[in-house]
Motif scaffolding. Structure first.
Motif, PDB file in Angstrom:
ATOM      1  N   SER A   5       0.836  -1.190   0.000  1.00 30.09           N
ATOM      2  CA  SER A   5       0.000   0.000   0.000  1.00 30.09           C
ATOM      3  C   SER A   5       0.872   1.240   0.000  1.00 30.09           C
ATOM      4  O   SER A   5       1.920   1.283   0.619  1.00 30.09           O
ATOM      5  CB  SER A   5      -0.906   0.011   1.233  1.00 30.09           C
ATOM      6  N   LYS A   6       0.368   2.250  -0.680  1.00 29.74           N
ATOM      7  CA  LYS A   6       1.149   3.480  -0.781  1.00 29.74           C
ATOM      8  C   LYS A   6       0.419   4.629  -0.104  1.00 29.74           C
ATOM      9  O   LYS A   6      -0.786   4.551   0.164  1.00 29.74           O
ATOM     10  CB  LYS A   6       1.409   3.807  -2.245  1.00 29.74           C
ATOM     11  N   ILE A   7       1.166   5.654   0.155  1.00 26.00           N
ATOM     12  CA  ILE A   7       0.602   6.906   0.647  1.00 26.00           C
ATOM     13  C   ILE A   7       0.497   7.819  -0.564  1.00 26.00           C
ATOM     14  O   ILE A   7       1.497   8.088  -1.234  1.00 26.00           O
ATOM     15  CB  ILE A   7       1.488   7.527   1.737  1.00 26.00           C
ATOM     16  N   VAL A  49      -3.961   2.020  -2.043  1.00 26.23           N
ATOM     17  CA  VAL A  49      -3.692   3.270  -1.344  1.00 26.23           C
ATOM     18  C   VAL A  49      -4.030   3.027   0.122  1.00 26.23           C
ATOM     19  O   VAL A  49      -5.148   2.650   0.456  1.00 26.23           O
ATOM     20  CB  VAL A  49      -4.511   4.447  -1.915  1.00 26.23           C
ATOM     21  N   GLY A  50      -3.040   3.235   0.990  1.00 28.07           N
ATOM     22  CA  GLY A  50      -3.230   2.989   2.411  1.00 28.07           C
ATOM     23  C   GLY A  50      -3.485   4.245   3.214  1.00 28.07           C
ATOM     24  O   GLY A  50      -3.899   4.177   4.366  1.00 28.07           O
ATOM     25  N   LEU A  51      -3.253   5.410   2.591  1.00 21.61           N
ATOM     26  CA  LEU A  51      -3.499   6.691   3.249  1.00 21.61           C
ATOM     27  C   LEU A  51      -3.466   7.774   2.185  1.00 21.61           C
ATOM     28  O   LEU A  51      -2.713   7.672   1.206  1.00 21.61           O
ATOM     29  CB  LEU A  51      -2.417   6.977   4.300  1.00 21.61           C
ATOM     30  N   LEU A  52      -4.270   8.792   2.386  1.00 25.98           N
ATOM     31  CA  LEU A  52      -4.352   9.881   1.419  1.00 25.98           C
ATOM     32  C   LEU A  52      -4.068  11.200   2.127  1.00 25.98           C
ATOM     33  O   LEU A  52      -4.709  11.526   3.122  1.00 25.98           O
ATOM     34  CB  LEU A  52      -5.758   9.890   0.826  1.00 25.98           C
ATOM     35  N   LEU A  53      -3.061  11.937   1.631  1.00 30.98           N
ATOM     36  CA  LEU A  53      -2.808  13.318   2.057  1.00 30.98           C
ATOM     37  C   LEU A  53      -3.369  14.181   0.937  1.00 30.98           C
ATOM     38  O   LEU A  53      -2.896  14.103  -0.206  1.00 30.98           O
ATOM     39  CB  LEU A  53      -1.312  13.577   2.192  1.00 30.98           C
ATOM     40  N   LEU A  54      -4.346  15.000   1.246  1.00 32.57           N
ATOM     41  CA  LEU A  54      -5.154  15.609   0.194  1.00 32.57           C
ATOM     42  C   LEU A  54      -5.361  17.092   0.430  1.00 32.57           C
ATOM     43  O   LEU A  54      -5.883  17.498   1.482  1.00 32.57           O
ATOM     44  CB  LEU A  54      -6.508  14.877   0.179  1.00 32.57           C
ATOM     45  N   ASP A  55      -4.950  17.900  -0.545  1.00 33.45           N
ATOM     46  CA  ASP A  55      -5.187  19.341  -0.479  1.00 33.45           C
ATOM     47  C   ASP A  55      -6.688  19.591  -0.613  1.00 33.45           C
ATOM     48  O   ASP A  55      -7.371  18.951  -1.418  1.00 33.45           O
ATOM     49  CB  ASP A  55      -4.417  20.034  -1.612  1.00 33.45           C
ATOM     50  N   VAL A  73     -18.010   4.677  -1.898  1.00 36.47           N
ATOM     51  CA  VAL A  73     -17.552   3.463  -2.559  1.00 36.47           C
ATOM     52  C   VAL A  73     -16.995   2.513  -1.503  1.00 36.47           C
ATOM     53  O   VAL A  73     -16.109   2.886  -0.735  1.00 36.47           O
ATOM     54  CB  VAL A  73     -16.470   3.784  -3.620  1.00 36.47           C
ATOM     55  N   GLU A  74     -17.511   1.294  -1.459  1.00 33.68           N
ATOM     56  CA  GLU A  74     -17.136   0.352  -0.405  1.00 33.68           C
ATOM     57  C   GLU A  74     -15.633   0.113  -0.312  1.00 33.68           C
ATOM     58  O   GLU A  74     -15.070   0.085   0.767  1.00 33.68           O
ATOM     59  CB  GLU A  74     -17.863  -0.981  -0.612  1.00 33.68           C
ATOM     60  N   GLN A  75     -14.970  -0.045  -1.445  1.00 37.92           N
ATOM     61  CA  GLN A  75     -13.540  -0.371  -1.420  1.00 37.92           C
ATOM     62  C   GLN A  75     -12.667   0.788  -0.943  1.00 37.92           C
ATOM     63  O   GLN A  75     -11.517   0.580  -0.570  1.00 37.92           O
ATOM     64  CB  GLN A  75     -13.065  -0.851  -2.791  1.00 37.92           C
ATOM     65  N   THR A  76     -13.186   2.003  -0.915  1.00 37.31           N
ATOM     66  CA  THR A  76     -12.370   3.158  -0.524  1.00 37.31           C
ATOM     67  C   THR A  76     -12.885   3.885   0.715  1.00 37.31           C
ATOM     68  O   THR A  76     -12.228   4.812   1.197  1.00 37.31           O
ATOM     69  CB  THR A  76     -12.301   4.181  -1.674  1.00 37.31           C
ATOM     70  N   GLN A  77     -14.010   3.470   1.251  1.00 34.92           N
ATOM     71  CA  GLN A  77     -14.633   4.263   2.317  1.00 34.92           C
ATOM     72  C   GLN A  77     -13.862   4.289   3.631  1.00 34.92           C
ATOM     73  O   GLN A  77     -14.056   5.183   4.442  1.00 34.92           O
ATOM     74  CB  GLN A  77     -16.070   3.820   2.546  1.00 34.92           C
ATOM     75  N   HIS A  78     -12.954   3.339   3.843  1.00 35.26           N
ATOM     76  CA  HIS A  78     -12.216   3.298   5.109  1.00 35.26           C
ATOM     77  C   HIS A  78     -10.763   3.760   4.991  1.00 35.26           C
ATOM     78  O   HIS A  78     -10.022   3.699   5.966  1.00 35.26           O
ATOM     79  CB  HIS A  78     -12.263   1.889   5.696  1.00 35.26           C
ATOM     80  N   ILE A  79     -10.366   4.226   3.823  1.00 33.75           N
ATOM     81  CA  ILE A  79      -8.998   4.725   3.662  1.00 33.75           C
ATOM     82  C   ILE A  79      -8.864   6.016   4.474  1.00 33.75           C
ATOM     83  O   ILE A  79      -9.655   6.949   4.303  1.00 33.75           O
ATOM     84  CB  ILE A  79      -8.659   4.988   2.180  1.00 33.75           C
ATOM     85  N   PRO A  80      -7.862   6.084   5.361  1.00 31.31           N
ATOM     86  CA  PRO A  80      -7.700   7.315   6.135  1.00 31.31           C
ATOM     87  C   PRO A  80      -7.272   8.485   5.251  1.00 31.31           C
ATOM     88  O   PRO A  80      -6.473   8.311   4.322  1.00 31.31           O
ATOM     89  CB  PRO A  80      -6.618   6.976   7.155  1.00 31.31           C
ATOM     90  N   THR A 117       4.401  11.785  12.426  1.00 36.12           N
ATOM     91  CA  THR A 117       3.774  11.075  13.542  1.00 36.12           C
ATOM     92  C   THR A 117       2.332  10.687  13.197  1.00 36.12           C
ATOM     93  O   THR A 117       1.916   9.544  13.414  1.00 36.12           O
ATOM     94  CB  THR A 117       3.802  11.945  14.816  1.00 36.12           C
ATOM     95  N   LYS A 118       1.577  11.608  12.660  1.00 37.20           N
ATOM     96  CA  LYS A 118       0.185  11.341  12.286  1.00 37.20           C
ATOM     97  C   LYS A 118       0.110  10.288  11.184  1.00 37.20           C
ATOM     98  O   LYS A 118      -0.697   9.357  11.241  1.00 37.20           O
ATOM     99  CB  LYS A 118      -0.506  12.626  11.819  1.00 37.20           C
ATOM    100  N   VAL A 119       0.944  10.450  10.175  1.00 36.03           N
ATOM    101  CA  VAL A 119       0.927   9.518   9.043  1.00 36.03           C
ATOM    102  C   VAL A 119       1.296   8.113   9.495  1.00 36.03           C
ATOM    103  O   VAL A 119       0.635   7.139   9.134  1.00 36.03           O
ATOM    104  CB  VAL A 119       1.868  10.019   7.918  1.00 36.03           C
ATOM    105  N   ARG A 120       2.345   7.991  10.295  1.00 29.96           N
ATOM    106  CA  ARG A 120       2.771   6.670  10.770  1.00 29.96           C
ATOM    107  C   ARG A 120       1.635   5.993  11.540  1.00 29.96           C
ATOM    108  O   ARG A 120       1.316   4.832  11.303  1.00 29.96           O
ATOM    109  CB  ARG A 120       4.009   6.768  11.650  1.00 29.96           C
ATOM    110  N   TYR A 121       1.025   6.722  12.445  1.00 28.81           N
ATOM    111  CA  TYR A 121      -0.063   6.151  13.247  1.00 28.81           C
ATOM    112  C   TYR A 121      -1.244   5.727  12.369  1.00 28.81           C
ATOM    113  O   TYR A 121      -1.730   4.604  12.476  1.00 28.81           O
ATOM    114  CB  TYR A 121      -0.528   7.156  14.314  1.00 28.81           C
ATOM    115  N   LEU A 122      -1.715   6.620  11.516  1.00 26.13           N
ATOM    116  CA  LEU A 122      -2.893   6.323  10.691  1.00 26.13           C
ATOM    117  C   LEU A 122      -2.621   5.206   9.690  1.00 26.13           C
ATOM    118  O   LEU A 122      -3.443   4.306   9.504  1.00 26.13           O
ATOM    119  CB  LEU A 122      -3.370   7.580   9.963  1.00 26.13           C
ATOM    120  N   TYR A 123      -1.465   5.252   9.046  1.00 20.46           N
ATOM    121  CA  TYR A 123      -1.130   4.242   8.047  1.00 20.46           C
ATOM    122  C   TYR A 123      -1.000   2.867   8.698  1.00 20.46           C
ATOM    123  O   TYR A 123      -1.580   1.883   8.231  1.00 20.46           O
ATOM    124  CB  TYR A 123       0.162   4.628   7.328  1.00 20.46           C
TER     125      TYR A 123
END
Length: 177
Positions: A5-7, A49-55, A73-80, A117-123
């Motif tokens: 999974s990618k960020i 995709v394991g985490l999204l940083l989004l403007d 969308v079911e496949q994406t609804q839980h991505i942080p 710190t936030k990314v590591r925890y959430l991912y």
């Protein structure tokens, strides 16, 4: 933590993308980038995709629009999702963002240490959640494939009723008379 999974980092400014990649590189995760909401949605829907940083504010499809679509969308609804904004958080943005289930709303300029710190925890939490879901699916499959054996009779059911010697029906009464 090795994972496929990618960020995904999404911003319409290339200098911001570079700065975010530089801040997250020490974590060792696989990073990908997108410069628009449309491009971000395409990558998210392709999976991994394991985490999204989004403007938040981008031309065309905004960050909030991306999150709205992902949550349907079911496949994406839980991505942080961590939303990024350079315009300051107003009450409406904050309410909308957290109402959509984003993990955090971060103001630019970004503190690299806090972001890591936030990314590591959430991912990592999301990856553990996915691993547990896979394990539950595997266990359910094992249970469904398991055919129950016929139940053995209770051990006492095989032994005929035994009475003490001389207590068979009628014999006891004969002995007493």
């Amino acid at each position: 933590m090795p994972s496929e999974s990618k960020i995904l980092i999404v911003d319409d400014h290339k200098d911001t993308l570079y700065a975010l990649e530089s801040a997250l590189a020490p974590l060792g995760y696989l990073l990908a980038r997108a410069t628009s909401g449309d491009e971000a949605l395409k990558q998210v829907l392709r999976g991994r995709v394991g985490l999204l940083l989004l403007d938040v504010r981008m031309p065309g499809v905004s960050g909030l629009d991306v999150v709205r679509y992902m949550r349907r969308v079911e496949q994406t609804q839980h991505i942080p999702v961590i939303l990024l904004t350079g315009f300051g958080a107003d009450q409406e943005l904050t309410s909308t963002a957290f109402g959509l289930g984003v993990a955090d709303l971060v103001m630019k300029p970004i503190d690299p240490w806090a972001l890591r710190t936030k990314v590591r925890y959430l991912y990592d939490t999301h990856q553990r959640h996915l691993a547990l879901e896979r394990e539950v699916r595997e266990l359910r499959a094992l249970v469904q494939d398991h055919t129950p054996r016929p139940a053995l009779p209770h051990p006492d059911a095989r032994v005929p009723n035994q009475r003490p010697p001389g207590t068979q029906t009628g014999k006891l009464e004969q002995d007493r008379t």
